[in-house]
Design a protein around this motif. Structure first.
Motif, PDB file in Angstrom:
ATOM      1  N   GLU A  26      44.622  -9.825 -46.547  1.00  0.00           N
ATOM      2  CA  GLU A  26      44.471  -8.766 -45.551  1.00  0.00           C
ATOM      3  C   GLU A  26      44.795  -7.415 -46.192  1.00  0.00           C
ATOM      4  N   VAL A  27      43.934  -6.423 -45.928  1.00  0.00           N
ATOM      5  CA  VAL A  27      44.228  -5.049 -46.319  1.00  0.00           C
ATOM      6  C   VAL A  27      44.820  -4.363 -45.098  1.00  0.00           C
ATOM      7  N   LEU A  28      46.090  -3.982 -45.198  1.00  0.00           N
ATOM      8  CA  LEU A  28      46.805  -3.434 -44.040  1.00  0.00           C
ATOM      9  C   LEU A  28      46.506  -1.962 -43.818  1.00  0.00           C
ATOM     10  N   GLY A  29      46.131  -1.257 -44.868  1.00  0.00           N
ATOM     11  CA  GLY A  29      45.797   0.163 -44.724  1.00  0.00           C
ATOM     12  C   GLY A  29      46.646   1.032 -45.631  1.00  0.00           C
ATOM     13  N   ARG A  30      46.542   2.336 -45.420  1.00  0.00           N
ATOM     14  CA  ARG A  30      47.308   3.291 -46.207  1.00  0.00           C
ATOM     15  C   ARG A  30      48.618   3.607 -45.515  1.00  0.00           C
ATOM     16  N   LYS A  31      49.651   3.844 -46.288  1.00  0.00           N
ATOM     17  CA  LYS A  31      50.941   4.241 -45.733  1.00  0.00           C
ATOM     18  C   LYS A  31      50.757   5.500 -44.900  1.00  0.00           C
ATOM     19  N   GLY A  32      51.318   5.530 -43.695  1.00  0.00           N
ATOM     20  CA  GLY A  32      51.236   6.715 -42.845  1.00  0.00           C
ATOM     21  C   GLY A  32      50.154   6.640 -41.791  1.00  0.00           C
ATOM     22  N   GLU A  33      49.181   5.716 -41.947  1.00  0.00           N
ATOM     23  CA  GLU A  33      48.149   5.556 -40.926  1.00  0.00           C
ATOM     24  C   GLU A  33      48.746   4.947 -39.663  1.00  0.00           C
ATOM     25  N   ALA A  34      48.172   5.303 -38.504  1.00  0.00           N
ATOM     26  CA  ALA A  34      48.679   4.829 -37.214  1.00  0.00           C
ATOM     27  C   ALA A  34      48.699   3.301 -37.174  1.00  0.00           C
ATOM     28  N   GLY A  35      49.841   2.751 -36.819  1.00  0.00           N
ATOM     29  CA  GLY A  35      49.985   1.305 -36.664  1.00  0.00           C
ATOM     30  C   GLY A  35      50.241   0.539 -37.948  1.00  0.00           C
ATOM     31  N   VAL A  36      50.058   1.188 -39.093  1.00  0.00           N
ATOM     32  CA  VAL A  36      50.211   0.486 -40.366  1.00  0.00           C
ATOM     33  C   VAL A  36      51.679   0.170 -40.649  1.00  0.00           C
ATOM     34  N   ASP A  37      52.571   1.114 -40.328  1.00  0.00           N
ATOM     35  CA  ASP A  37      53.994   0.924 -40.631  1.00  0.00           C
ATOM     36  C   ASP A  37      54.554  -0.352 -40.010  1.00  0.00           C
ATOM     37  N   LEU A  38      54.223  -0.595 -38.726  1.00  0.00           N
ATOM     38  CA  LEU A  38      54.737  -1.780 -38.041  1.00  0.00           C
ATOM     39  C   LEU A  38      54.164  -3.051 -38.660  1.00  0.00           C
ATOM     40  N   LYS A  39      52.857  -3.032 -38.970  1.00  0.00           N
ATOM     41  CA  LYS A  39      52.230  -4.202 -39.580  1.00  0.00           C
ATOM     42  C   LYS A  39      52.845  -4.513 -40.940  1.00  0.00           C
ATOM     43  N   VAL A  40      53.051  -3.452 -41.729  1.00  0.00           N
ATOM     44  CA  VAL A  40      53.645  -3.626 -43.064  1.00  0.00           C
ATOM     45  C   VAL A  40      55.054  -4.199 -42.940  1.00  0.00           C
ATOM     46  N   LEU A  41      55.842  -3.639 -42.025  1.00  0.00           N
ATOM     47  CA  LEU A  41      57.225  -4.085 -41.843  1.00  0.00           C
ATOM     48  C   LEU A  41      57.267  -5.553 -41.411  1.00  0.00           C
ATOM     49  N   ALA A  42      56.420  -5.908 -40.443  1.00  0.00           N
ATOM     50  CA  ALA A  42      56.408  -7.282 -39.935  1.00  0.00           C
ATOM     51  C   ALA A  42      55.972  -8.273 -41.014  1.00  0.00           C
ATOM     52  N   LYS A  43      54.906  -7.938 -41.712  1.00  0.00           N
ATOM     53  CA  LYS A  43      54.410  -8.836 -42.760  1.00  0.00           C
ATOM     54  C   LYS A  43      55.390  -8.925 -43.924  1.00  0.00           C
ATOM     55  N   LYS A  44      56.005  -7.787 -44.260  1.00  0.00           N
ATOM     56  CA  LYS A  44      56.946  -7.748 -45.387  1.00  0.00           C
ATOM     57  C   LYS A  44      58.129  -8.675 -45.146  1.00  0.00           C
ATOM     58  N   HIS A  45      58.617  -8.700 -43.918  1.00  0.00           N
ATOM     59  CA  HIS A  45      59.802  -9.495 -43.604  1.00  0.00           C
ATOM     60  C   HIS A  45      59.469 -10.835 -42.960  1.00  0.00           C
ATOM     61  N   GLY A  46      58.192 -11.178 -42.922  1.00  0.00           N
ATOM     62  CA  GLY A  46      57.796 -12.480 -42.377  1.00  0.00           C
ATOM     63  C   GLY A  46      58.010 -12.605 -40.889  1.00  0.00           C
ATOM     64  N   LEU A  47      57.820 -11.498 -40.150  1.00  0.00           N
ATOM     65  CA  LEU A  47      58.002 -11.515 -38.698  1.00  0.00           C
ATOM     66  C   LEU A  47      56.667 -11.810 -38.018  1.00  0.00           C
ATOM     67  N   ARG A  48      56.735 -12.460 -36.889  1.00  0.00           N
ATOM     68  CA  ARG A  48      55.522 -12.858 -36.168  1.00  0.00           C
ATOM     69  C   ARG A  48      55.225 -11.837 -35.068  1.00  0.00           C
TER      70      ARG A  48
END
Length: 705
Positions: free
Chosen positions: A198-220
């Motif tokens: 999955e390509v999550l997007g660029r840092k700073g794009e709307a909604g990307v931060d939450l997706k990155v954080l969740a995926k990074k820490h293995g959150l559902r």
């Protein structure tokens, strides 16, 4: 009967010496082909799990017989590892980076002890086997080399880059945040490989931060469709038949007290004065009535382990149909609960109690701020609005003070760290960072929940039932030795070989209000082990409590749901031997998963808080602030603003002299000028740099300082 327990029992006997497979078969008298196949599978599984070990000579024995320890490896950003053993009571093992042999952060591994620890130091070891890989997917930044494509993990504790191939489906660009699935793990002489899923997007794009954080820490993030369907099916209103089976407490006066934004209300309290003291009721949502063992909701809750609170968003453990509705103790509606009703004397001792399944109806959904205002000055408007409840709040405060004083008298550690509160707009951008206030309303709920948790834990322990205890073990010798080096600077020391909470409490009392209070409190906290969930009662060091479990938040914590399940079996007529045995076998797995998910949630919440603070401060680059030095290191000192934001003043930016760090006094002193920087000093600083991605803030000392 031949099973895993009987094999392990055999090997735990003092007379046992390593035996080959055929020799083990002979011990158990196995001759039948079917029995041989079954026996082989059990032995193979025990070896795979690291419960037993096969030597080079083909003989089986226990890991401890062979100088081996199994557990979870935690890898530092600096590249070394620390093994936290599975077996409670064993000390941690240090592992140099070159001896990790491909182990990744949070993997379950087997380590051979190669050098014993002396003078309080940790023993050193080498990873000889990886029992289970915890990380299968990673979030990172996609980079293109001249000949290779790779993903550099965002989590600096994941020290191996993942090499990937070009994908037609996922066309990542340089610098994109991506999710990579590992197909080949690193080994001693082999790199890690994977593919972008999955390509999550660029840092700073709307909604990307939450997706990155969740995926990074293995959150559902989302619940599967079948889980949502089951949630809708079980979220039915309370019926008369169920009410008839429970203690009817609908006429009791009771309230919930939570933050303004809370929607998952899982605890209510009631109180009345008695001739001997107080009758305190702690009434907890009966989530176990709706979430049955091994149903789809239960399996999903087990995977999540806990609800995660990400400032303005919640990733709940259970779907909102349960967490915010049928299980939430909303006012003026009938709800199912498990109630712990305690008779407490004027010294804070529980003289009698009962734990019952109940049906309740909350009178009011109170907020901490309203309760705090009532207890502070009892304004006429609130007094009129809440009527006879006002007297209850003053009675609760009275009992709360007694309970807290009782805990302090037995040695409870009372840390007083300033907590941060971030206010964000609809887009999630921080509007304000401020100090979170903690008043008597917050404290009385904390006191009541702790008391209920203690009563339930000791109750189940006395009955010999399986429990998932909340365990906080005492610090080990190495941690105390390192802590004493810091304490000595300020004239303190942890004395004696028997470490007790009371010793730490004395130091916390001595430093109260001193400039070094926050730093020493933090060092004391860091010297302690992280609390975890275990099936045996090893006590809670921080609370100075011999028996402790989590019972009061089953909507948002899986261990609480497990405790409710045990209580429910007991209250429904007693636990069968078969049920007890089944639960005992599962408790270790429940504890390991819950502890792991709790750590992931804490890391995600802490990381987001740092990022939001950095986002907020980025608009003030160039501005000047008054600050207080919170800690001093060889590379500079950290300063704290009034709003709890902290940042670094690097030693290289202090240009008026050459500064030397003293680890005896924890100060920086100018070689020529004699100028000194110490903890607690007030300084004027300028904000010069903010790294939002890393959540880092840099200040410089103003020249006139």
């Amino acid at each position: 009967m031949i099973n895993r327990d009987s094999i392990l029992d055999c090997m735990h006997k003092e007379s046992y010496k390593p035996l080959s497979y055929h020799e083990l078969k002979a011990v158990f008298g196995i001759k039948d082909v079917d029995e041989d196949i079954k026996f082989s599978k059990i032995v193979g599984k025990l070896e795979k799990e690291g419960e037993i070990v096969k030597t080079r000579a083909g003989k089986f024995g226990l890991p401890e017989m062979m100088n081996l320890v199994k557990g979870i490896i935690h890898i530092s950003k600096k590249g070394f590892g620390v093994l936290v053993p599975d077996k409670a009571g064993l000390g941690e093992v240090f592992v140099y980076g070159k001896k990790l042999n491909g182990a990744m952060h949070n993997d379950r591994v087997m380590v051979r002890i190669q050098e014993k620890g002396y003078n309080g130091q940790r023993p050193e070891g080498t990873v000889i086997r990886i029992l289970a890989r915890n990380t299968r997917e990673l979030v990172g930044t996609f980079t293109k080399g001249r000949h290779l494509l790779q993903v550099v993990p965002d989590d600096s504790r994941q020290i191996y880059p993942i090499y990937v191939k070009a994908s037609r489906k996922w066309k990542a660009k340089e610098g994109d945040k991506v999710l990579v699935r590992i197909s080949s793990w690193p080994e001693r002489d082999k790199v890690a490989e994977g593919k972008i899923v999955e390509v999550l997007g660029r840092k700073g794009e709307a909604g990307v931060d939450l997706k990155v954080l969740a995926k990074k820490h293995g959150l559902r993030l989302e619940f599967p469709d079948n889980v949502m369907e089951e949630a809708r099916n079980v979220a039915v209103e309370v019926n008369a038949e169920e009410i008839s089976r429970r203690r009817d407490l609908r006429e009791w006066r009771m309230v919930t007290i939570d933050g303004e934004d809370a929607k998952d209300l899982d605890d209510a309290v009631s109180i009345e004065k008695t001739s001997k003291g107080y009758k305190l009721g702690v009434h907890i949502a009966d989530v176990s009535h709706y979430v049955k063992e091994d149903c789809k909701l239960d399996r999903e809750a087990f995977k999540r382990g806990t609800s995660v609170y990400l400032i303005d968003k919640v990733l709940p453990m259970l779907p909102v149909e349960l967490s915010n509705n049928i299980c939430s103790l909303n006012p003026q509606v009938e709800r199912l609960a498990i109630s712990c009703i305690m008779d407490i004397d004027s010294w804070g001792q529980v003289v009698d109690y009962e734990i019952v399944k109940s049906v309740i109806q909350i009178n009011e959904r109170m907020t901490y701020s309203d309760v705090n205002r009532i207890l502070a000055d009892n304004p006429p408007a609130l007094k009129e609005r809440y009527g006879e409840l006002v007297e209850d709040f003053f009675l609760m405060k009275e009992l709360s003070d007694i309970l807290r004083r009782s805990r302090l008298n037995r040695g409870m550690l009372d840390f007083d760290f300033p907590e941060s509160k971030v206010i964000v707009d609809e887009e999630g951008f921080p509007l304000e960072v401020k100090r979170a206030e903690r008043g008597p309303g917050e404290m009385l709920i904390e006191d009541f929940m702790i008391k209920a948790n203690e009563v339930v834990a000791e109750h189940l322990h006395n009955l010999g039932l399986p429990v998932l205890y909340r365990v906080h073990e005492k610090p080990d010798e190495e941690a105390i030795s390192e802590l004493n080096k810091v304490l000595a600077v300020f004239g303190h020391k942890i004395k004696g070989h028997k470490v007790s909470p009371m010793l730490f409490q004395g130091i916390l009392a001595d430093i109260k209000g001193q400039p070094e209070e926050q730093m020493i409190s933090l060092m004391i906290l860091r010297s302690m082990k992280h609390a975890s969930y275990l099936p045996e009662p090893r006590g809670h060091f921080g609370l100075a409590s011999p028996y402790y479990c989590h019972f009061t938040s089953p909507i948002r914590r899986y261990p609480d749901l497990i405790v409710h399940r045990v209580l429910s079996s007991l209250l429904d007529g007693g636990m069968t031997t078969r049920k007890k045995s089944s639960l005992e076998k599962k408790m270790t797995i429940y504890g390991e998963q819950s502890s792991l998910q709790e750590m992931k949630a804490e890391e995600a919440e802490r990381e987001l808080l740092d990022v939001k603070k950095a986002q907020y401060m980025s608009q003030f680059v160039g501005d000047e602030f008054s600050a207080r030095i919170s800690s001093v290191q060889a590379f500079g000192f950290f300063v704290a603003l009034e709003n709890t934001v902290e940042g670094l003043v690097h030693i290289s930016s202090i240009a008026d002299d050459y500064y030397l760090f003293s680890d005896r006094t924890y100060t920086l002193r100018g070689r020529h000028s004699g100028r000194k920087f110490a903890i607690g000093d007030q300084v004027r600083v300028q904000l010069v740099r903010v790294d939002v991605d890393e959540g880092k803030i840099d200040f410089e000392l103003l020249q006139d300082e």
